[in-house]
Design a protein around this motif. Structure first.
Motif, short mmCIF file in Angstrom:
data_model
loop_
_atom_site.label_atom_id
_atom_site.label_comp_id
_atom_site.label_asym_id
_atom_site.label_seq_id
_atom_site.Cartn_x
_atom_site.Cartn_y
_atom_site.Cartn_z
N ALA A 121 29.40 51.89 7.49
CA ALA A 121 29.19 51.17 7.13
C ALA A 121 28.35 50.76 6.22
O ALA A 121 28.82 49.84 5.06
CB ALA A 121 29.61 50.27 8.82
N ALA A 122 27.24 51.06 5.76
CA ALA A 122 25.99 50.38 5.36
C ALA A 122 26.61 51.17 3.60
O ALA A 122 26.68 50.25 2.83
CB ALA A 122 24.77 51.36 5.71
N LEU A 139 18.28 49.14 7.90
CA LEU A 139 18.57 49.44 9.06
C LEU A 139 17.73 49.10 9.83
O LEU A 139 17.81 49.47 11.34
CB LEU A 139 19.76 50.91 8.80
CG LEU A 139 21.04 50.44 8.31
CD1 LEU A 139 22.04 51.46 8.56
CD2 LEU A 139 21.63 49.42 8.57
N ARG A 189 26.01 55.50 17.98
CA ARG A 189 26.13 54.24 17.24
C ARG A 189 26.23 53.90 15.43
O ARG A 189 26.69 53.58 14.70
CB ARG A 189 26.27 52.52 17.83
CG ARG A 189 27.53 52.73 19.32
CD ARG A 189 26.89 51.09 19.88
NE ARG A 189 26.21 51.19 20.18
CZ ARG A 189 25.42 50.99 21.41
NH1 ARG A 189 26.24 49.36 21.63
NH2 ARG A 189 23.82 51.37 21.68
N THR A 190 25.24 54.95 15.63
CA THR A 190 24.23 54.79 14.27
C THR A 190 24.72 55.53 13.15
O THR A 190 25.09 54.52 12.40
CB THR A 190 22.64 55.57 14.57
OG1 THR A 190 22.20 54.42 15.49
CG2 THR A 190 21.82 54.94 13.76
N GLN A 248 29.10 49.28 2.76
CA GLN A 248 29.71 48.27 1.72
C GLN A 248 28.90 48.19 0.40
O GLN A 248 28.35 46.53 0.27
CB GLN A 248 28.93 47.12 2.81
CG GLN A 248 29.54 46.63 4.06
CD GLN A 248 28.53 45.91 5.38
OE1 GLN A 248 27.48 45.94 5.00
NE2 GLN A 248 29.06 46.24 6.28
N HIS A 290 32.30 57.70 19.80
CA HIS A 290 33.17 57.04 18.95
C HIS A 290 34.54 57.29 19.50
O HIS A 290 35.28 58.06 19.76
CB HIS A 290 32.84 57.05 17.71
CG HIS A 290 34.08 56.71 16.79
ND1 HIS A 290 34.29 54.75 16.50
CD2 HIS A 290 35.08 56.63 15.91
CE1 HIS A 290 34.85 54.78 16.06
NE2 HIS A 290 35.93 55.56 15.14
N ASP A 343 28.06 55.46 12.92
CA ASP A 343 29.32 54.49 12.28
C ASP A 343 28.05 53.32 11.51
O ASP A 343 28.87 52.48 10.55
CB ASP A 343 29.79 53.85 13.76
CG ASP A 343 30.07 54.41 14.44
OD1 ASP A 343 31.06 55.62 13.44
OD2 ASP A 343 30.29 54.42 15.24
N ARG A 344 27.28 52.66 11.66
CA ARG A 344 25.40 52.06 11.59
C ARG A 344 25.65 52.41 9.34
O ARG A 344 26.21 51.86 8.79
CB ARG A 344 25.38 51.27 11.91
CG ARG A 344 25.44 50.61 12.65
CD ARG A 344 23.58 50.47 13.81
NE ARG A 344 23.26 49.37 12.88
CZ ARG A 344 21.68 49.78 13.34
NH1 ARG A 344 20.95 50.86 13.85
NH2 ARG A 344 20.76 49.05 12.43
#
Length: 251
Positions: free
Chosen positions: A28-29, A45, A21-22, A32, A181, A24-25
């Motif tokens: 997302a960063a 993170l 999942r990292t 954003q 994912h 995806d993080r």
């Protein structure tokens, strides 16, 4: 259980930076806060810059992020750090509010036409996936392990964060196909027909009966599918016949 990292404590690279999942993080960063550097993402993170750069390089290879030179006002001495932004293709894979809409649509389909309609919809959806992947997987040959590697490559292009590794020993051997994912994870949690249809499609594509062991939709950390492969043939056994009495006398 949530792992709380104390100030000044190094992140657990064995978990955080290898967690499926990292990636995806990281995406997302970028979405954003972009344009944003790898160092800034790492700080936000709680990861290391090299670990973040590996994820960014993979995301760039998938075409969902791209780097650009920093604005003139941000440039300092030395080589400027690359800054990352999401590409148009990347916005297509980011969550939007479509999960709720999709679940509402499938729920309406079930209420209006029954369970069989949901199953038919799920099978129709993966039929298009099969059609896209079939030639590439067939080109890998007959070996289920080689076909699985081809499937992994195809799934990665569609954003499934797929991997494969050999598992088993003795009489039961195979390949463990993992998907970190799933684009329909939240809808599939209510409608498992989507997972069932995908499993059936994998069996047809790989030419063997596969077994789904875990799914993101059921709350697992990764979708896991076992693909059986032929066990290595045992070495030919040599038959030893004791010499006859005549043969012993002639020696």
């Amino acid at each position: 259980m949530v792992n709380v990292r104390r100030a000044g404590q190094a992140p657990d690279l064995g978990t955080a930076e290898t967690d499926p999942r990292t990636r995806d993080r990281v995406l997302a960063a970028v979405s954003q806060h972009g344009p944003i550097s790898a160092a800034r993402i790492a700080a936000d993170l709680g990861l290391t810059p090299p670990g973040v750069r590996r994820h960014l390089d993979q995301l760039a290879a998938d075409g969902v992020v791209e780097d650009r030179e920093p604005a003139a006002g941000k440039r300092g001495r030395g080589r400027p750090a690359r800054e990352w932004v999401v590409t148009e293709a990347g916005h297509d894979v980011l969550p939007a509010g479509y999960d709720v809409l999709a679940a509402d649509a499938v729920r309406f389909l079930r209420e209006a036409a029954g369970d069989d309609a949901v199953t038919d919809f799920a099978r129709s959806r993966v039929a298009r996936l099969e059609e896209r992947y079939a030639d590439e997987i067939d080109a890998a040959g007959e070996d289920p392990a080689a076909r699985t590697e081809a499937l992994v490559a195809a799934l990665r292009r569609d954003g499934y964060a797929a991997t494969a590794r050999p598992v088993g020993a003795g009489g039961l051997t195979g390949v463990q196909l993992c998907q970190g994912h799933c684009p329909v994870q939240h809808v599939a949690s209510e409608f498992p027909e989507l997972c069932d249809a995908e499993t059936e499609a994998f069996s047809r594509l790989l030419g063997v009966h596969v077994q789904r062991l875990a799914t993101l939709a059921q709350g697992d950390h990764v979708c896991t599918t076992f693909v059986p492969t032929p066990s290595p043939a045992p070495p030919p056994s040599s038959t030893h016949r004791p010499p006859t009495t005549r043969e012993r006398r002639s020696r």
